[in-house]
Structures are given as C-alpha cells and as structure tokens.
Design a protein around this motif. Structure first.
Motif, PDB file in Angstrom:
ATOM      1  N   ALA A 184      -0.335   3.605  -8.017  1.00 41.13           N
ATOM      2  CA  ALA A 184      -1.703   4.116  -8.009  1.00 41.13           C
ATOM      3  C   ALA A 184      -2.041   4.981  -9.215  1.00 41.13           C
ATOM      4  O   ALA A 184      -3.216   5.047  -9.615  1.00 41.13           O
ATOM      5  CB  ALA A 184      -1.952   4.905  -6.724  1.00 41.13           C
TER       6      ALA A 184
ATOM      7  N   PHE B 222      -8.752   4.584  -7.938  1.00 40.38           N
ATOM      8  CA  PHE B 222      -7.535   3.973  -7.411  1.00 40.38           C
ATOM      9  C   PHE B 222      -6.442   5.010  -7.201  1.00 40.38           C
ATOM     10  O   PHE B 222      -5.576   4.850  -6.329  1.00 40.38           O
ATOM     11  CB  PHE B 222      -7.059   2.881  -8.368  1.00 40.38           C
ATOM     12  CG  PHE B 222      -6.091   1.905  -7.762  1.00 40.38           C
ATOM     13  CD1 PHE B 222      -4.796   1.791  -8.245  1.00 40.38           C
ATOM     14  CD2 PHE B 222      -6.461   1.110  -6.691  1.00 40.38           C
ATOM     15  CE1 PHE B 222      -3.895   0.896  -7.678  1.00 40.38           C
ATOM     16  CE2 PHE B 222      -5.575   0.215  -6.119  1.00 40.38           C
ATOM     17  CZ  PHE B 222      -4.287   0.106  -6.612  1.00 40.38           C
ATOM     18  N   THR B 223      -6.470   6.100  -7.977  1.00 40.27           N
ATOM     19  CA  THR B 223      -5.463   7.157  -7.810  1.00 40.27           C
ATOM     20  C   THR B 223      -5.594   7.856  -6.457  1.00 40.27           C
ATOM     21  O   THR B 223      -4.632   8.482  -5.993  1.00 40.27           O
ATOM     22  CB  THR B 223      -5.582   8.220  -8.916  1.00 40.27           C
ATOM     23  OG1 THR B 223      -6.885   8.838  -8.854  1.00 40.27           O
ATOM     24  CG2 THR B 223      -5.382   7.612 -10.289  1.00 40.27           C
TER      25      THR B 223
ATOM     26  N   PHE C 190      -5.568   6.623  -3.646  1.00 42.33           N
ATOM     27  CA  PHE C 190      -4.650   6.038  -2.666  1.00 42.33           C
ATOM     28  C   PHE C 190      -3.290   6.741  -2.696  1.00 42.33           C
ATOM     29  O   PHE C 190      -2.570   6.716  -1.696  1.00 42.33           O
ATOM     30  CB  PHE C 190      -4.477   4.545  -2.924  1.00 42.33           C
ATOM     31  CG  PHE C 190      -5.695   3.728  -2.585  1.00 42.33           C
ATOM     32  CD1 PHE C 190      -6.187   3.703  -1.294  1.00 42.33           C
ATOM     33  CD2 PHE C 190      -6.353   2.996  -3.554  1.00 42.33           C
ATOM     34  CE1 PHE C 190      -7.311   2.961  -0.967  1.00 42.33           C
ATOM     35  CE2 PHE C 190      -7.477   2.253  -3.239  1.00 42.33           C
ATOM     36  CZ  PHE C 190      -7.962   2.229  -1.944  1.00 42.33           C
TER      37      PHE C 190
END
Length: 351
Positions: A249, A286-287, A289
C-alpha cells in the motif's frame, strides 16, 4: 473537441469518484475494524503480550489517520477545499501532524517484528528482552524520535503556486523549492515506506529462521509452553499479513513522490499534469489501506484474535445471555460449597 481535450476531461472527472469511493471504504471499514482492535487487544488473553501492545499503540495512531486525516483529505483533494493552502501556520501544522501520524504506525509494526524475532530466539537471555516493560519503553522512544525527525517540516514548508489538473495556477502547501523538496520526497519514501518495509521483511525472515531452529533443537515442552508458543505463532501470522499490506500500500506513494521531485523542473503539458495528478491521488488514497485493514487481516490470519473478537461480538449481541450464564456459574459454585450447618453436623459426627 480534440482527443487531448476529451482525455483531459475524462481524467478530471475520474479523480473525484475514485478519491471519494476509496476514502469512504477506508473510513467506514477502518473505523469499525480499528475500534474492534482496541477491544480485542485489551482482552485478558492478549493484554500482557508485548506484541499486542505494539498492535494496540499502532491502532491508536491509525484511528487518527482514519478519523482525521481521511476526512480532511476528502475535502482537500476531492473538492479542492484546504485552509492549509491559504494559511501558512495551518499548512505547517497539518503536514507535520499528518506525516507523523502516518509514519508512527509503520514503525510500531517494525517494533512488533523485532519483538517476534527476539521472542522466537532459542536463547533464553535474548527472549527475556521481549517484555511488556521493554515494549512500553520502545514505543515511547519511537514516538519521540519520529516527532523530532520530522520537526524540519514546520520550518521548511511553504505555500507555493502551481498548476492544477485544469491548468489553473493555484496555491498549495509544499516543501520549499529546490534541495528541500527533493529531500522531503526521499525522506517520505525512506521514513514512511522503504525503510520500515525493509526492516519488517528482514526481521520477518529472521523470525522464520528462529522458528525453524526451534523445531530442530527444542523438544516438546509442557502444555503451558505449547499454548504460549501457539499464541506467539498466531501473532506472527497476524504480523506477517500486516507487513505485506503495508509494503504493497505504501510503496507506490513513495515512488511517485520520488518521481515528482525529479521532474518538478521539467515543462509539462496540461494532459501530463492531469495524468500525474490522477496517479498521485490514487497512490495517496491507496496508502489508507495500510491503516484501515489490520482488523480484517488479523481476523483472517489469527485464530487467537478471531476467538476473542467473536467473544466480544457475542457479549455485545447477547448481553442478557452472558449475565444468565455468569449467574448460573455463581449459583453452581455456591451449591458446591458446604453450608455452616453441614460443617457443624460433620464435626459432631466426627467427634
């Protein structure tokens, strides 16, 4: 309308739905899962485990990311509303706090990996390092160190004017142009993703090596030690799943920051700016997650976590049944105990 204009319009329209959908998924599921983490890691069976303390502390900072950082970023990146782009003080505090809050959980997971490595050693003297007291000390030192190492951000961040995806010149909160902007890109990659990910994988490999030595050297132990070992193995599996997600991630975000720092001085078309903006925002959301999925990973990979979670859900879902069961146990225990009259009769018969 030319192909470039059509493409540009498609990219700009895609940004908002992507940010909103991914952020809301991380927010809703992350908030539920992390709150459950707090309950599970304070249960009696896990409370005194050093690794559980690392998980618990990481959960607290992840909650800040989910409940504070994500809503601010939804408004900022989705609707271009960010007070920090117009007020320097807010700009400096916001980026400093957000970077620190997102970096600390990754390093706490690194500490958990170190704890698993130490705990799995065949040498008793090394295993003694893994303790609740050591975990508390390591967590405090790590938090203070990361705060100190990021103290340069309030000093060197500024409000710059840059082109957005529509080609308009707008204010934005960034590090100072030049060497520092390149440095902060490297710093973000090393401190947030690359270095923690490498250390997680490194100590994970050493832990597997220790476990392999255990199977070869140590004989079967008592039932109590087997139970402890089973809990440790479950915690190691949970940790491995968390490490894998953090690596996947966070790396794209760091790679993009590095790319952006090298290409900041290059002339770019409006289409390229829009494409890079889309890539950056996808990598950024996305990080989330890495901060929102821990509870679900632990549930899938850790039997001990899953059992405690189901106990909590059962307690919340059937509180009356739990009270009846507890009352029944107490009545059963009271019926087993002899009354004073029975004791007196037994004594008289004995005499």
């Amino acid at each position: 309308m030319s192909f470039i204009d059509i493409r540009l319009n498609q990219i700009n329209k895609a940004i908002l739905p992507i940010i909103i959908v991914i952020s809301l998924i991380s927010f809703v599921f992350g908030a539920i899962g992390l709150i459950l983490n707090l309950f599970v890691f304070t249960r009696a069976s896990l409370r005194r485990e050093p690794c559980s303390l690392y998980f618990f502390s990481s959960t607290l900072f992840n909650l800040f990311v989910i409940l504070v950082v994500i809503p601010v970023r939804i408004v900022s990146e989705g609707y271009s509303i960010d007070i920090g782009n117009y007020n320097l003080t807010i700009c400096e505090i916001e980026f400093f706090a957000f970077y620190v809050a997102r970096t600390i959980p990754c390093w706490l997971i690194v500490l958990a990996c170190v704890d698993r490595y130490v705990n799995s050693s065949i040498k008793a003297r090394i295993r003694q390092i893994s303790s609740y007291k050591t975990a508390r000390l390591a967590i405090g030192i790590t938090i203070i160190t990361i705060i100190i190492l990021h103290i340069h951000m309030p000093v060197y961040y500024e409000i710059s004017y840059m082109s957005d995806q529509f080609g308009n010149i707008t204010p934005a909160c960034f590090g100072q142009k030049g060497i520092y902007r390149t440095f902060i890109a490297f710093w973000a990659m090393v401190s947030y993703s690359l270095c923690p990910s490498f250390l997680m994988l490194f100590f994970g490999f050493l832990t597997l090596k220790n476990l392999h030595q255990h199977r070869q050297v140590l004989p079967r132990t008592t039932q109590i030690n087997q139970t402890t070992r089973r809990v440790n193995i479950q915690l190691s599996r949970m940790l491995a799943a968390q490490v894998l997600v953090i690596v996947i991630a966070t790396l794209p975000f760091s790679i993009y920051r590095l790319y952006a720092s090298f290409t900041v001085s290059l002339p770019k078309s409006t289409l390229r700016i829009a494409e890079e903006n889309l890539a950056f925002k996808i990598a950024n959301v996305f990080t989330y997650f890495a901060h929102s999925t821990s509870s679900y990973l632990y549930t899938l990979t850790g039997t001990v976590f899953r059992k405690e979670l189901f106990k909590i859900i059962r307690l919340l879902w059937y509180p009356n049944q739990t009270m009846v069961t507890t009352t029944g146990l107490k009545m059963q225990q009271m019926s087993i105990l002899p009354s004073n009259r029975q004791i007196t009769v037994a004594n008289n018969n004995g005499t």
